[in-house]
Design a protein around this motif. Sequence first.
Motif, PDB file in Angstrom:
ATOM      1  N   ILE A  23     -11.832  -9.547   3.184  1.00  8.70           N
ATOM      2  CA  ILE A  23     -12.511 -10.084   2.167  1.00  8.70           C
ATOM      3  C   ILE A  23     -11.558  -9.408   0.842  1.00  8.70           C
ATOM      4  O   ILE A  23     -11.385 -10.245  -0.166  1.00  8.70           O
ATOM      5  CB  ILE A  23     -14.030 -10.131   1.765  1.00  8.70           C
ATOM      6  N   TYR A  24     -11.163  -8.143   0.819  1.00 12.22           N
ATOM      7  CA  TYR A  24     -10.634  -7.424  -0.192  1.00 12.22           C
ATOM      8  C   TYR A  24      -9.337  -7.788  -0.241  1.00 12.22           C
ATOM      9  O   TYR A  24      -8.835  -8.060  -1.361  1.00 12.22           O
ATOM     10  CB  TYR A  24     -10.732  -6.080   0.150  1.00 12.22           C
ATOM     11  N   LEU A  25      -8.623  -8.335   0.789  1.00 15.65           N
ATOM     12  CA  LEU A  25      -7.342  -8.842   0.677  1.00 15.65           C
ATOM     13  C   LEU A  25      -7.335 -10.379  -0.063  1.00 15.65           C
ATOM     14  O   LEU A  25      -6.259 -10.500  -0.928  1.00 15.65           O
ATOM     15  CB  LEU A  25      -6.817  -9.350   2.299  1.00 15.65           C
ATOM     16  N   VAL A  26      -8.276 -10.954   0.169  1.00 13.02           N
ATOM     17  CA  VAL A  26      -8.513 -12.250  -0.480  1.00 13.02           C
ATOM     18  C   VAL A  26      -8.721 -12.017  -1.873  1.00 13.02           C
ATOM     19  O   VAL A  26      -8.229 -12.652  -2.913  1.00 13.02           O
ATOM     20  CB  VAL A  26      -9.597 -12.899  -0.183  1.00 13.02           C
ATOM     21  N   VAL A  27      -9.575 -10.955  -2.243  1.00  9.39           N
ATOM     22  CA  VAL A  27      -9.511 -10.332  -3.711  1.00  9.39           C
ATOM     23  C   VAL A  27      -8.144  -9.891  -4.238  1.00  9.39           C
ATOM     24  O   VAL A  27      -8.009 -10.369  -5.613  1.00  9.39           O
ATOM     25  CB  VAL A  27     -10.711  -9.331  -3.944  1.00  9.39           C
ATOM     26  N   LEU A  28      -7.571  -9.414  -3.571  1.00  4.70           N
ATOM     27  CA  LEU A  28      -6.248  -8.906  -4.210  1.00  4.70           C
ATOM     28  C   LEU A  28      -5.293 -10.144  -4.348  1.00  4.70           C
ATOM     29  O   LEU A  28      -4.869 -10.145  -5.339  1.00  4.70           O
ATOM     30  CB  LEU A  28      -5.500  -7.960  -3.026  1.00  4.70           C
ATOM     31  N   LEU A  29      -5.530 -11.283  -3.548  1.00 11.79           N
ATOM     32  CA  LEU A  29      -4.501 -12.310  -3.792  1.00 11.79           C
ATOM     33  C   LEU A  29      -4.908 -12.936  -4.780  1.00 11.79           C
ATOM     34  O   LEU A  29      -4.323 -13.610  -5.579  1.00 11.79           O
ATOM     35  CB  LEU A  29      -4.677 -13.102  -2.415  1.00 11.79           C
ATOM     36  N   ILE A  86      -0.066  -3.174  -6.268  1.00  9.94           N
ATOM     37  CA  ILE A  86      -0.670  -4.173  -5.574  1.00  9.94           C
ATOM     38  C   ILE A  86       0.114  -4.568  -4.210  1.00  9.94           C
ATOM     39  O   ILE A  86      -0.732  -4.500  -3.320  1.00  9.94           O
ATOM     40  CB  ILE A  86      -0.663  -5.518  -6.396  1.00  9.94           C
ATOM     41  N   ILE A  87       1.143  -4.135  -4.305  1.00  6.32           N
ATOM     42  CA  ILE A  87       1.972  -4.708  -3.005  1.00  6.32           C
ATOM     43  C   ILE A  87       1.465  -3.288  -2.013  1.00  6.32           C
ATOM     44  O   ILE A  87       1.360  -3.499  -0.870  1.00  6.32           O
ATOM     45  CB  ILE A  87       4.003  -4.504  -3.182  1.00  6.32           C
ATOM     46  N   ILE A  88       1.681  -2.191  -2.556  1.00  5.47           N
ATOM     47  CA  ILE A  88       1.188  -0.888  -1.689  1.00  5.47           C
ATOM     48  C   ILE A  88      -0.068  -1.114  -1.385  1.00  5.47           C
ATOM     49  O   ILE A  88      -0.531  -0.607  -0.243  1.00  5.47           O
ATOM     50  CB  ILE A  88       1.543   0.408  -2.574  1.00  5.47           C
ATOM     51  N   LEU A  89      -1.000  -1.661  -2.042  1.00  6.06           N
ATOM     52  CA  LEU A  89      -2.334  -1.826  -1.725  1.00  6.06           C
ATOM     53  C   LEU A  89      -2.441  -2.760  -0.765  1.00  6.06           C
ATOM     54  O   LEU A  89      -3.415  -2.606   0.145  1.00  6.06           O
ATOM     55  CB  LEU A  89      -3.110  -2.241  -3.043  1.00  6.06           C
ATOM     56  N   PHE A  90      -1.860  -3.993  -0.697  1.00  8.93           N
ATOM     57  CA  PHE A  90      -1.868  -4.876   0.317  1.00  8.93           C
ATOM     58  C   PHE A  90      -1.367  -4.313   1.943  1.00  8.93           C
ATOM     59  O   PHE A  90      -2.103  -4.503   2.697  1.00  8.93           O
ATOM     60  CB  PHE A  90      -0.874  -5.930   0.033  1.00  8.93           C
TER      61      PHE A  90
END
Length: 84
Positions: free
Chosen positions: A8-14, A65-69
Amino acid sequence: MITLLLQIYLVVLLAHVIFSWVPRPPEPIMPFVLGVRRLVEPVAAPIRRVIPPLRLGNVGLDLSIIILFIGVRILMAVTRSVGL
């Protein structure tokens, strides 16, 4: 359960990435945009302090953001292998 939360957090990041491309989001979705920012910024800000945005001419590429992904994907792999 933890893997689901990370997905879900990946969707939030996107969503955060998509909203960052829109200079002025429409007013009806502004509460959603602010909610996404509140979820991403507390995690991305410390990364951004260590690794500032990469300047490409007049554009800045936010590497945090890339590093967070990548970090979330690694956490997902670890939680799957442990069985969480």
